[in-house]
Design a protein around this motif. Structure first.
Motif, PDB file in Angstrom:
ATOM      1  N   PRO A 156      -6.322   4.190  -1.678  1.00 28.49           N
ATOM      2  CA  PRO A 156      -7.593   4.035  -2.404  1.00 28.49           C
ATOM      3  C   PRO A 156      -8.703   3.448  -1.540  1.00 28.49           C
ATOM      4  O   PRO A 156      -9.865   3.823  -1.691  1.00 28.49           O
ATOM      5  N   GLN A 157      -8.360   2.553  -0.631  1.00 27.62           N
ATOM      6  CA  GLN A 157      -9.422   1.915   0.157  1.00 27.62           C
ATOM      7  C   GLN A 157     -10.058   2.876   1.150  1.00 27.62           C
ATOM      8  O   GLN A 157     -11.152   2.640   1.642  1.00 27.62           O
ATOM      9  N   LEU A 158      -9.344   3.961   1.451  1.00 26.55           N
ATOM     10  CA  LEU A 158      -9.890   4.976   2.348  1.00 26.55           C
ATOM     11  C   LEU A 158     -10.439   6.165   1.588  1.00 26.55           C
ATOM     12  O   LEU A 158     -11.232   6.941   2.106  1.00 26.55           O
ATOM     13  N   GLY A 159      -9.935   6.343   0.389  1.00 30.58           N
ATOM     14  CA  GLY A 159     -10.283   7.538  -0.364  1.00 30.58           C
ATOM     15  C   GLY A 159      -9.503   8.753   0.106  1.00 30.58           C
ATOM     16  O   GLY A 159      -9.834   9.891  -0.202  1.00 30.58           O
ATOM     17  N   GLY A 175       0.803  -1.217   0.000  1.00 33.11           N
ATOM     18  CA  GLY A 175       0.000   0.000   0.000  1.00 33.11           C
ATOM     19  C   GLY A 175       0.830   1.259   0.000  1.00 33.11           C
ATOM     20  O   GLY A 175       0.315   2.362   0.150  1.00 33.11           O
ATOM     21  N   ASP A 196       1.131   8.291   1.145  1.00 29.89           N
ATOM     22  CA  ASP A 196       0.465   8.074  -0.133  1.00 29.89           C
ATOM     23  C   ASP A 196      -1.061   8.058   0.007  1.00 29.89           C
ATOM     24  O   ASP A 196      -1.603   7.705   1.058  1.00 29.89           O
ATOM     25  N   TYR A 197      -1.673   8.381  -1.057  1.00 26.24           N
ATOM     26  CA  TYR A 197      -3.121   8.243  -1.155  1.00 26.24           C
ATOM     27  C   TYR A 197      -3.492   6.767  -1.014  1.00 26.24           C
ATOM     28  O   TYR A 197      -2.858   5.903  -1.608  1.00 26.24           O
TER      29      TYR A 197
END
Lengths: 409, 595
Positions: A129-132, A73, A126-127
Motif C-alpha cells: 500500500p505504501q508504494l501503490g 508488510g 504482495d501489493y
C-alpha cells in the motif's frame, strides 16, 4: 546464495568428479606404473554448474528460491537465483612405480579462478500500500540497501589458490594370485588421503566457494577403492578392457567460521545465535564405477630411446588411441551441522540431505610412446547433468591434459 | 532452547525489525527533534549524542546496539520494567542466563511487541497525515431518487447523497443508490509544514488515482471515461475523482469500491522512491432493490489478494456450543518475517504463588498470546491499532521534545498475571479495569463456568473518566467475537494537537478495513455453526480461507476452560495449515475437572 534463504551456510560447491585423484597412466582401475617409472600428469579442468538435482530427482536451480518478507508488510517477492558457477583448475600429478604392481602419487590442484554469477530473478509478491504497487526487482534491492543489505554481485576468487593436496597409493594385489592372471583379471586396492591445504570459502560472502575437497565435492578426504580390470587378450587382442571399481570415501569433519553479517547483515547474521564457529561433518560417499576401454587404433610402433631401441618393448607400449566410457554411481550420506543452534543446524542439514549422483564420463587418450615420443595427451568430458540424481549438484567438467612418463634409473 | 532464543532475537529483531524501524527515524525526527542526527544538522541532539557515546564504547553488533530502534526499544523496555512484577523479571533473568544473553536483550524481547505496536501506530499516522485524504463521497442521483439512502427515516433530504466529511464505516455508506450513479470522491492533500514532506509540492497526483471495482482495477489516465479527475478551481490541494463503471452498477447488489491515490511527493526514504499513498479506502453501498438498511450491510468488500486478514478471536458458551462446553478460539497474525513460526513454544508454568497455567508464545518470552489456567480461566488477545498509547501521550505532554517512551503493563504480562491469580472472567475483568495498558488490545476471556467477557483496552492518555477499558458480555446468541479493531471503543482518541488532527483508529490504521471484513466473515461463519460449536467446529472456523493470513499467521489455539484442554496449531505458516495438537493441562499439572 544458499545463505540468502537463511537455511544454508556453506558456499556453493561443485561436483567436479574425482578429477584430482592420482591416477595411473592408463585408464583401467588396476593399472600401475612399471617399476622405477615416473609419470607427470598436468591437466586443466573447466567445470560449470547451473543446476542441482532436487529431492525428487528433478533438475532445478542450484540455489532454492528465496522468499523475502517485510516486517508486517507481507511477502515482498521471491528471488529466483539462477546461479552460474565456473571453476578453472590446473591439476599437477606425479606418480611413481615403486614396484610393477605398486604405485604412489601426489596430486596438487591449483584453482586458477572461480566465478559465481548469482543471476537473481524476481517474482513480485504482495501489493504494498505504501508504494501503490508490489515491489519490483529494483524496488526490492533499494529497500534492501536501505536495510544495509547490498545486492549480491558476481563473485570472483580463488585465483591461484591451492586445493587439498592428495597422496595416493595403488597396489595391484592380483599379481600374486595366479588364478587372476589366468582369467585375464587384474585387481587392485587404492587408498588416498587429502592434506588440508585448500581454503574455506569466505563466510561473509553470500556467494563464494572454497577449494577444499568438501567445497569441490569431488572426492572424500580419505578413500578406499577396490578395482578390477578384465582384459580379453586372446579373444580381442587386448582391444577391450572392462573395469569395475567400488569405493568408500570419507569426509573429515571441519570447523568453519560462522558468518557475522558484517557484509550482509540481513542475510548472513548467524553468529549471534549459531556461535562463532560450527562443525560440519559431510556425508560420506559410497559407490561404484564401471568402465569400458576400447582400442580402435593400436598404431604402429618404432624402437626408440624410450624402448631401449627394442622393437618388442615398443610394441608393448599403450595403443595410439584409447577410448574410455565410465559410469559412476555415488550415494551420499546426510551432512551434519553442529552449532550452538539446533534450529540453524536443522535448516542447514535440510539443504544437504542424503542423495546420489550418476556420473558419465568419456575420455580420449592419445599415446605417442609407441612412436618414440614420451607423451600422452587426453581429453575428457564428465557430466552429472545427464542422468538424474538426487540432492546433488549437476556439474559438467571438461578436462585436457598431458602425461609425460620418465625413467631415470 | 537457548539457541532458539538467540535465534529469535537475531532473526526477528537484529536482522529484520530493528533495521526496518531504523529507517523510520528520519520521519520521526522531523517531528521529534531529539531523534535528529548530525547529518540532519543536529550534532547535539539527544539521539546523536547517545549514538556517539554508544559507538565509542561498542565492541560488537554496533549497528544494532547504536541504532535508533535499539534506543527506542531499550528505553521503553526499561520504563516498562517498573510495571512488571518481580516474578516475571526473575523469569527473564533466568532466560537471559540460560541463553547467555544480556538481560537487557531479554527485556527488549519481552517488551518489543508493545513498543513496536505503539511506534508503528505513530509512524502510520504520520504517514497518513501527509498523504491524500478522502474528505467526502457523493453518489450522484441518490439525493433525488425518492429513497431513504442513509436510513434516517427521511427521503432525499439535503446532503443525503453524500458523506462529507468522510467517515470510514463498518457498514455500507449508503443503501439503495441508483444503478446509474456516479461515485464522486473528494480528495485533499496538505503539507504539515513539519515532517519530511516539507518543501515538496502539495496536491494529489491524478496519475496515481485508481479505483478497484468488481475485481478490476481502473487507473487514471489509462481508464479515462471510467475514472475522471477534476482539480478544484482555486484549490490546488484538492482533486475530485468520479467513478462510473461501464454499464453502471448492477441492481440489487452490494458493491465495494476501493480508492487509492498518491500525492506529488517523491519519498526517498525509505526507498524505493515513491509517492506518498493514502490508505486504501473502501466504500460499500447497495443498489436499488437490495432491500436492506445500510447499517445491516457490512462493509466487507471482496477478496482481491491485496491484503491479508488480521488476528481474530471468538468465544462461545451455553446454547451457542454443541455440548455446552465453553470455548475460546484465536488465530493470531501480525509478524512472521519467515522466522517467527520457527520459534513457537507452549509454556506450562507452575508458579510458586498462583495457579498453574499454559501460555502459547515464543522462545525467550515469559508470556503468550493466549493461555489457559488450571482453574479454568482462558484468555486470548488481538491488537487494536490506536494512537491512545503512551508514546502519543509523551508527545501530547512534551511536544517536539517528546521521547518515544512506553509506559504501563505489557499485555502479555497482564495475561500471565490473570491466568495465575484469577479464576473467572468477572474477576479478571475487574482486575483489568485497574490496569494501565500500553496499547489497544481486544481481549477475550472465558471461564469454566461459561462466563465470557470482551475487554477493549487503550492507554487512556487523555484521562478519559471512563478509563481505558471497555468491558462487554456475550450477545444474546451466546458468543463473543472480535478482530483487530474496536467495536466498543470507537472513539479511542480524538484531539487536535498542533497541526495534527488526531482521529480514532478507523480513520488511519491499515488494519481497519481488513478487520471489518474479517469480523463480518467471522460473524457469518459463527452463525453457521451456532448451536453445535465445539473444538472441531472452531478449528473449521479458524481455517476459513478468508480468515487466514497466509503471510504473517503466527499461532492458532482453541482453549476449552471446562475440560482444561487446548487444541493448538503453530510452527508453520499459516498456523492453521498444521495439525491442531491437543494439550491436556490437567494431565500436566493436575486440577479438577470443570464446573
Amino acid at each position: 546464495m544458499r545463505r540468502a534463504t537463511g537455511a544454508a551456510a556453506l558456499p556453493l560447491t561443485l561436483a567436479l568428479g574425482a578429477l584430482l585423484v592420482p591416477r595411473p597412466a592408463s585408464a583401467g582401475f588396476a593399472e600401475t606404473l612399471p617399476e622405477g617409472t615416473f609419470l607427470l600428469d598436468v591437466s586443466y579442468a573447466y567445470s560449470w554448474l547451473r543446476n542441482a538435482w532436487d529431492d525428487h530427482g528433478g533438475l532445478g536451480p542450484l540455489v532454492a528460491a528465496i522468499d523475502r518478507y517485510e516486517p508486517g508488510g507481507g511477502k515482498q517477492g521471491t528471488l529466483i537465483p539462477g546461479a552460474f558457477v565456473q571453476y578453472h583448475i590446473t591439476i599437477f600429478q606425479l606418480q611413481y612405480g615403486i614396484l610393477d604392481n605398486l604405485s604412489v602419487g601426489i596430486g596438487i590442484p591449483l584453482v586458477a579462478r572461480t566465478s559465481i554469477s548469482p543471476d537473481l530473478k524476481w517474482i513480485p509478491g504482495d501489493y504494498q500500500p505504501q508504494l501503490g504497487r508490489p515491489y519490483g526487482e529494483d524496488d526490492f534491492w533499494q529497500w534492501a540497501a536501505s536495510m544495509g543489505q547490498p545486492r549480491p554481485g558476481e563473485w570472483v576468487g580463488n585465483e591461484g589458490v591451492p586445493g587439498d593436496v592428495v597422496l595416493g597409493l595403488r597396489l595391484r594385489w592380483s599379481d600374486w594370485i595366479e588364478a587372476f592372471r589366468e582369467a585375464g583379471v587384474a585387481a587392485s586396492l587404492s587408498v588416498y588421503g587429502a592434506l588440508p591445504t585448500g581454503v574455506h570459502a569466505d563466510p561473509e560472502e553470500v556467494v563464494s566457494a572454497g577449494t577444499t575437497m568438501w567445497d569441490l565435492q569431488a572426492q572424500g578426504d580419505l578413500g578406499v577403492h577396490l578395482g578390477f580390470d578384465k582384459t580379453f587378450h586372446e579373444e580381442l587382442d587386448d582391444r577391450l578392457t572392462l573395469g569395475l571399481d567400488v569405493f568408500y570415501e570419507w569426509f573429515a569433519p571441519h570447523r568453519y567460521d560462522t558468518p557475522t553479517g558484517t557484509k550482509n547483515p540481513l542475510l548472513l547474521s548467524y553468529q549471534p545465535y549459531a556461535g562463532t564457529s560450527y562443525m560440519l561433518d559431510p556425508g560420506d560417499l559410497v559407490g561404484f564405477s564401471v568402465q569400458v576401454d576400447g582400442v580402435p587404433v593400436r598404431g604402429p610402433s618404432e624402437a626408440s630411446f624410450i624402448s631401449g631401441w627394442n622393437p618388442l618393448v615398443a610394441e608393448s607400449f599403450p595403443p595410439l588411441l584409447t577410448l574410455s566410457l565410465r559410469y559412476t554411481f555415488s550415494w551420499i550420506g546426510q551432512t551434519r551441522f553442529d552449532s550452538m543452534s539446533d534450529l540453524w543446524d536443522f535448516q542447514q542439514e535440510d539443504h544437504w540431505r542424503p542423495g546420489y549422483r550418476n556420473a558419465l564420463s568419456a575420455t580420449v587418450l592419445f599415446s605417442f610412446l609407441r612412436l618414440g615420443a614420451p607423451l600422452q595427451v587426453y581429453a575428457s568430458y564428465r557430466t552429472l547433468s545427464l542422468i538424474p540424481g538426487r540432492n546433488t549438484r549437476a556439474a559438467d567438467v571438461l578436462t585436457a591434459g598431458i602425461r609425460i612418463p620418465a625413467k631415470f634409473w | 532452547m537457548a539457541g532458539r532464543i538467540r535465534s529469535l532475537y537475531t532473526t526477528l529483531l537484529s536482522s529484520s525489525l530493528m533495521p526496518y524501524l531504523n529507517r523510520e527515524r528520519a520521519d520521526v525526527a522531523s517531528v521529534l527533534t531529539r531523534y535528529a542526527s548530525a547529518e540532519e544538522g543536529h550534532p547535539d541532539s539527544y539521539f546523536q549524542q547517545w549514538r556517539d557515546a554508544c559507538l565509542a564504547s561498542c565492541t560488537q553488533s554496533c549497528a544494532e546496539k547504536c541504532g535508533f530502534s535499539y534506543l527506542m526499544m531499550l528505553e521503553s523496555a526499561v520504563n516498562l520494567r517498573s510495571s512488571i512484577p518481580q516474578a516475571y523479571l526473575d523469569e527473564m533473568q533466568g532466560i537471559a542466563d540460560g541463553a547467555d544473553l544480556p538481560f537487557e536483550k531479554i527485556l527488549i524481547l519481552n517488551t518489543f511487541y508493545d513498543t513496536m505496536l505503539a511506534f508503528r501506530a505513530i509512524t502510520y499516522y504520520i504517514r497518513e497525515s501527509q498523504a491524500p485524504m478522502l474528505t467526502g463521497v457523493r453518489f450522484a442521483g441518490a439525493g433525488t431518487d425518492g429513497r431513504d439512502n442513509d436510513g434516517d427515516g427521511q427521503t432525499d433530504e439535503d446532503g443525503e447523497d453524500a458523506v462529507a466529511p468522510f467517515e470510514p464505516m463498518p457498514h455500507a455508506t449508503l443503501a439503495e443508490v441508483p444503478t446509474a450513479t456516479r461515485v464522486v470522491f473528494d480528495l485533499h492533500d496538505i503539507k504539515l509544514s513539519i515532517g519530511v514532506d516539507k518543501g515538496d509540492s502539495p496536491g494529489v497526483d491524478p496519475d496515481t488515482v485508481r479505483v478497484r471495482h468488481d475485481g478490476i482495477q481502473y487507473a487514471y489516465p489509462a481508464d479515462r471515461g471510467v475514472i475522471e479527475v477534476e482539480p478544484l478551481e482555486g484549490d490546488p490541494l484538492s482533486l475530485t475523482v468520479t467513478f462510473a463503471p461501464p454499464g453502471g452498477f448492477a441492481p440489487a447488489t452490494v458493491t465495494s469500491l476501493v480508492l487509492q491515490a498518491g500525492d506529488f511527493n517523491r519519498i526517498v526514504n525509505p526507498p524505493p522512491v515513491h509517492a506518498r499513498f493514502m490508505r486504501d479506502e473502501r466504500v460499500t453501498f447497495s443498489t436499488e432493490g437490495y432491500g436492506k438498511r445500510r447499517e445491516d450491510i457490512p462493509n466487507e468488500g471482496t477478496s482481491d489478494g491485496t491484503s491479508q486478514p488480521p488476528s481474530i478471536a471468538f468465544a462461545a458458551a451455553g446454547a451457542a456450543t454443541g455440548g455446552g462446553e465453553p470455548l475460546l478460539a484465536q488465530h493470531y497474525a501480525l509478524l512472521d518475517s519467515n522466522t517467527t513460526h520457527k520459534h513457537t513454544v507452549a509454556f506450562v508454568h507452575v508458579p510458586d504463588d498462583g495457579t498453574p497455567h499454559v501460555v502459547f508464545g515464543y522462545a525467550g518470552l515469559v508470556w503468550g498470546f493466549s493461555g489457559l489456567s488450571a482453574n479454568g480461566l482462558a484468555l486470548a488477545f488481538t491488537h487494536s491499532d490506536t494512537l491512545d498509547n503512551p508514546m502519543v501521550g509523551c508527545f501530547m505532554r512534551d511536544l517536539f521534545d517528546a521521547r518515544l517512551l512506553m509506559d504501563g503493563v505489557p499485555i502479555g504480562i497482564v495475561g500471565r498475571d490473570l491466568l495465575a491469580h484469577q479464576d473467572t472472567v468477572t474477576q479478571a475483568a475487574d482486575v483489568m479495569r485497574r490496569v494501565r495498558f500500553t496499547f489497544g488490545y481486544n481481549v477475550l476471556l472465558a471461564d469454566a463456568g461459561g462466563g465470557l467477557v470482551s475487554v477493549e483496552t487503550d492507554a487512556n492518555v487523555h484521562d478519559d473518566p471512563a478509563g481505558g477499558v471497555r468491558v462487554r458480555g456475550p450477545d444474546p446468541t451466546g458468543d463473543l467475537h472480535g478482530a483487530s479493531h474496536y467495536v466498543d471503543n470507537i472513539e479511542d482518541l480524538r484531539t487536535k494537537l498542533l497541526v495534527f488532527d488526531i482521529k480514532p483508529q478507523r480513520f488511519w490504521t491499515s488494519f481497519y478495513y481488513r478487520s471489518v471484513r474479517a469480523l463480518s466473515i467471522l460473524s457469518r461463519r459463527l452463525a453457521d455453526v451456532r448451536g453445535h460449536l465445539d473444538a472441531e467446529a472452531a478449528i473449521d472456523v479458524l481455517r476459513t480461507p478468508d480468515l487466514v493470513d497466509t503471510r504473517d499467521s503466527m499461532m492458532a489455539t482453541v482453549l476449552m476452560p471446562a475440560s482444561r484442554k487446548v487444541r493448538y496449531a503453530m510452527g508453520q505458516v499459516p498456523a492453521t495449515s498444521g495439525e491442531f495438537l491437543e494439550l491436556d493441562l490437567r494431565a500436566l499439572v493436575g486440577g479438577e475437572a470443570g464446573e
